[in-house]
Design a protein around this motif. Structure first.
Motif, PDB file in Angstrom:
ATOM      1  N   LEU A   1       3.878   9.885  -9.388  1.00 29.04           N
ATOM      2  CA  LEU A   1       3.178  10.174 -10.651  1.00 29.04           C
ATOM      3  C   LEU A   1       2.473  11.512 -10.586  1.00 29.04           C
ATOM      4  O   LEU A   1       2.435  12.258 -11.586  1.00 29.04           O
ATOM      5  N   THR A   2       1.896  11.817  -9.423  1.00 26.97           N
ATOM      6  CA  THR A   2       1.241  13.118  -9.263  1.00 26.97           C
ATOM      7  C   THR A   2       2.241  14.251  -9.451  1.00 26.97           C
ATOM      8  O   THR A   2       1.944  15.262 -10.128  1.00 26.97           O
ATOM      9  N   MET A   3       3.402  14.089  -8.852  1.00 30.66           N
ATOM     10  CA  MET A   3       4.431  15.119  -9.002  1.00 30.66           C
ATOM     11  C   MET A   3       4.878  15.236 -10.456  1.00 30.66           C
ATOM     12  O   MET A   3       5.090  16.339 -10.979  1.00 30.66           O
ATOM     13  N   VAL A   4       5.001  14.055 -11.129  1.00 30.69           N
ATOM     14  CA  VAL A   4       5.373  14.086 -12.557  1.00 30.69           C
ATOM     15  C   VAL A   4       4.319  14.825 -13.368  1.00 30.69           C
ATOM     16  O   VAL A   4       4.635  15.694 -14.224  1.00 30.69           O
TER      17      VAL A   4
ATOM     18  N   ILE B   1      -2.215  17.678  -3.662  1.00 32.11           N
ATOM     19  CA  ILE B   1      -2.343  16.228  -3.873  1.00 32.11           C
ATOM     20  C   ILE B   1      -1.178  15.486  -3.231  1.00 32.11           C
ATOM     21  O   ILE B   1      -1.362  14.447  -2.585  1.00 32.11           O
ATOM     22  N   SER B   2       0.046  16.035  -3.404  1.00 36.55           N
ATOM     23  CA  SER B   2       1.214  15.378  -2.802  1.00 36.55           C
ATOM     24  C   SER B   2       1.099  15.360  -1.289  1.00 36.55           C
ATOM     25  O   SER B   2       1.422  14.362  -0.635  1.00 36.55           O
TER      26      SER B   2
ATOM     27  N   VAL C   1       0.839  -1.207   0.000  1.00 39.61           N
ATOM     28  CA  VAL C   1       0.000   0.000   0.000  1.00 39.61           C
ATOM     29  C   VAL C   1       0.866   1.245   0.000  1.00 39.61           C
ATOM     30  O   VAL C   1       0.628   2.197  -0.780  1.00 39.61           O
ATOM     31  N   MET C   2       1.884   1.265   0.852  1.00 36.03           N
ATOM     32  CA  MET C   2       2.756   2.445   0.911  1.00 36.03           C
ATOM     33  C   MET C   2       3.519   2.622  -0.398  1.00 36.03           C
ATOM     34  O   MET C   2       3.724   3.750  -0.858  1.00 36.03           O
TER      35      MET C   2
ATOM     36  N   ALA D   1       4.213   5.614  -5.231  1.00 36.09           N
ATOM     37  CA  ALA D   1       4.181   5.676  -6.697  1.00 36.09           C
ATOM     38  C   ALA D   1       3.154   6.707  -7.164  1.00 36.09           C
ATOM     39  O   ALA D   1       3.408   7.477  -8.112  1.00 36.09           O
ATOM     40  N   ALA D   2       1.974   6.720  -6.477  1.00 38.78           N
ATOM     41  CA  ALA D   2       0.954   7.712  -6.833  1.00 38.78           C
ATOM     42  C   ALA D   2       1.463   9.125  -6.593  1.00 38.78           C
ATOM     43  O   ALA D   2       1.229  10.037  -7.404  1.00 38.78           O
TER      44      ALA D   2
END
Length: 700
Positions: free
Chosen positions: A40-43, A207-208, A30-31, A36-37
């Motif tokens: 990806l959000t930062m990307v 979001i981050s 989960v972590m 990873a999320a």
């Protein structure tokens, strides 16, 4: 048995740890997904921000190029108003205008592509569409396209056309067109683009932050839900382990049966006392306790009875000892007591006597009362020893001396040491005594108490030591207890008696049956029986020439059934069976009823009390009456006075032996007391011997 750590809790912890491993793996997954999320959000956010930055940059460059184009176009128009201006001057100006127009078109195309790219960005889809900015962009592009068309027409027109059409109002009108609405729209669009870039950064931060908060929450929840109970279980397991280790330590230093200190704990305490002696000079004492005839109880009644006796001894020692004393069971029926601060031998002796008295108390066991006695040896430190090995040696010497008398205390002295050294030398010599034919037999006469007639002998062993001379049984028999030496000695005694009987009979004498004491070890199995059978065959004797004496201890032997079978074999051949030392052992009425014996022997300790102790006399009468009721003969040993003989005769005792009649004598002297066969029969017939005596003669 040493207790074990509870396997269930440990197994539970192990299962829980495995379960935590599975849950922890899930938490890690989960972590990892959250990380990873976040990545990806930062990307996505950075990609959007990069696009916004490019849009902002191109829009600003387009605005700058637009201003340059507007200036270049106005300059061309002013230059066209001068008829004298040559063509080579205006021509480069037209080229600059065309390049500017091309650059603006290229920037517009690139901005269009960037707007399409940013439209597919995930964050852009999540944000509400900015209709105002889009409408402003479209209007700006329409006006800009119109402006570029006008600038293109101006640049493509001839010099004359520009002079006629734009000579005066053209630059002003163009400037107004360029600086008016387009300027404001460009400024507004640049501001909107900048704002959208800031929004993308804010969205990425939000979001981050949310994803990182989820990661932190996952870690915290995993720690609380997974590792919290584990830590609690581990703490409980640690407490159980510590308690178990403490119990193990206690068990390692405690005797499981009695709860006393064990040998290991005793050795540690002894070392501490010697250490204290070196530091402060404070002395101490030690007692070594050994139980008398414990093996008979343990083997006869079984280990539960032996355990009951050992626990009783432990309680007795605890009751008589001080709180500072160290009491230990060293093993088997051997106990030890360390008495710090006691350096007076008389005080130590008094403490030992109290222990002996407490141990001698009756012990209830399975509806019967057991009784045990103890022998105690003692020594004082540093008077008698200055180190552990020396102390153990001299205390053992004192105990050995005490066991010679039983139920006695001996505090070490030089006499005890000398006696122990002598006993050690005797023990070594005993190993070869039977092979060297050093055992000799003396005979003590048995007489008919009413008539004084000779009835037979009891064979008593002596040791003809090559250096010390003739030794009485009391000097060497205790050394043979618990060893195999007694087998060789008994075999030698039986063989010697067989030779003497053969010689007496060959001389025409009437020796009567000779009683031989047969130890328990030779009654279990056929060995003792074969000794007699072999001697009878070798000397041409009859079974009734012998009598077998056994003690009451055989009733407590675990192999009592085998002993009974062996005795029955003797009895079947006509061998008289005598129950020796009656009243001092463990015989019960059931034993007297079921055991195939022919006579009871009253122990000398009771005979010695005749004329002095009314209780002894009452016991003797009861024994004689019991023997008569059972149809058995009664033999009294240890008769030394005429008064004892007369009392026993009047009480109805059949047979007597003791110094009053004859001392134990070698075969040569004992044979002189024997009547010849015919004379013996005539004498008894003439004297009108009583029926009981005639019955005994017939048995011979």
């Amino acid at each position: 048995m040493i207790g074990k750590p509870p396997s269930k809790p440990r197994q539970s912890v192990e299962n829980y740890i495995r379960s935590i491993g599975r849950h922890y793996l899930q938490a890690v997954i989960v972590m990892t997904l959250l990380i990873a999320a976040t990545y990806l959000t930062m990307v996505v956010a950075l990609d959007r921000h990069s696009l916004q930055q490019k849009i902002s940059f191109l829009t600003s460059n387009q605005f700058i190029r637009f201003q340059q184009l507007a200036s270049q176009t106005r300059a061309l128009m002013r230059a066209s108003a001068d008829p004298t201006l040559p063509e080579y001057i205006t021509s480069p100006m037209r080229d600059d205008i065309h390049r500017a127009i091309g650059d603006i078109h290229a920037m517009s195309a690139e901005l269009h592509e960037l707007h399409q790219s940013i439209g597919g960005n995930l964050l852009e889809r999540l944000n509400p569409r900015d209709e105002v900015s889009e409408q402003l962009r479209l209007e700006l592009y329409a006006r800009l396209e119109d402006f570029l068309e006008r600038a293109t027409r101006i640049a493509n027109a001839t010099t004359e056309d520009r002079r006629q059409r734009y000579s005066f109002w053209g630059p002003i009108d163009f400037a107004v067109a360029a600086d008016g609405m387009l300027m404001r729209q460009f400024a507004e669009l640049i501001r909107h683009v900048h704002d959208r870039s800031g929004v993308s950064i804010d969205n990425a931060k939000l979001i981050s932050t949310g994803l990182l908060a989820l990661i932190a929450a996952t870690v915290i929840l995993a720690s609380i839900l997974l590792f919290g109970p584990l830590l609690k279980k581990l703490r409980n397991e640690h407490r159980r382990t510590m308690a178990f280790e403490k119990r193990l330590t206690l068990l390692a230093h405690t005797d499981a049966l009695t709860g006393l200190n064990n040998r290991s704990s005793f050795n540690a305490a002894l070392g501490n006392l010697f250490g204290e002696l070196e530091r402060t000079g404070s002395g101490f004492s030690m007692l070594l306790v050994d139980l008398d005839r414990f093996k008979s109880i343990n083997d006869g009644l079984g280990h539960p009875a032996g355990d009951a006796v050992l626990r009783h001894v432990a309680r007795a020692l605890q009751k008589t000892a001080r709180a500072s004393d160290v009491i230990a069971r060293l093993g088997g029926d051997e106990f030890a007591v360390l008495l710090p601060g006691i350096r007076d031998a008389s005080v130590l002796d008094a403490a030992a006597e109290r222990a002996i008295e407490a141990i001698a108390a009756e012990i209830p066991f399975e509806d019967r009362m057991l009784q045990v006695s103890a022998s105690i040896g003692g020594a004082v430190v540093p008077d008698h020893a200055v180190d552990e090995a020396g102390l153990m040696r001299i205390v053992d010497l004192a105990l050995y001396t005490a066991k010679g008398s039983r139920s006695t205390t001996v505090i070490f002295d030089e006499t005890a040491l000398a006696r122990r050294l002598e006993e050690n030398q005797l023990s070594l010599a005993l190993v070869l005594a039977a092979d060297r034919n050093e055992f000799v037999v003396h005979y003590q006469q048995k007489v008919d108490l009413p008539t004084g007639a000779h009835l037979g002998f009891e064979a008593l062993v002596r040791w003809q030591h090559p250096e010390l001379g003739l030794l009485a049984p009391g000097r060497f028999l205790p050394l043979m207890e618990g060893t195999q030496l007694i087998r060789g000695m008994t075999r030698a005694v039986i063989a010697a008696v067989g030779r003497d009987l053969k010689a007496w009979k060959a001389a025409g004498l009437t020796p009567g049956p000779v009683s031989i004491n047969l130890p328990e070890t030779l009654l279990v199995g056929d060995e003792g029986y074969e000794f007699f059978a072999g001697t009878i065959r070798e000397n041409g004797l009859e079974w009734r020439d012998f009598a077998v004496e056994i003690t009451e201890d055989v009733f407590l032997n675990r192999s009592a059934d085998q002993i009974l079978a062996t005795v029955a074999r003797f009895h079947k051949h006509g061998v008289s069976i005598s129950l020796d030392d009656f009243g001092t052992g463990f015989a019960s009425l059931v034993h007297l009823r079921d055991f195939p014996f022919d006579e009871l022997k009253i122990d000398r300790s009771f005979v010695d009390g005749i004329g002095r102790d009314a209780r002894s006399e009452q016991i003797i009468r009861a024994m004689i009456h019991l023997a008569q009721s059972l149809g058995k003969r009664c033999v009294a040993e240890g008769i030394e006075t005429e008064g004892q003989r007369r009392f026993l005769k009047d009480a109805g005792c059949d047979v007597g032996q003791g110094y009053h009649f004859a001392r134990p004598e070698p075969a040569a002297l004992a044979g002189k007391r024997l009547p010849r066969q015919a004379a013996a029969i005539d004498r008894h017939t003439a004297a009108g011997a009583p029926a009981a005596s005639r019955r005994r003669l017939a048995l011979r």
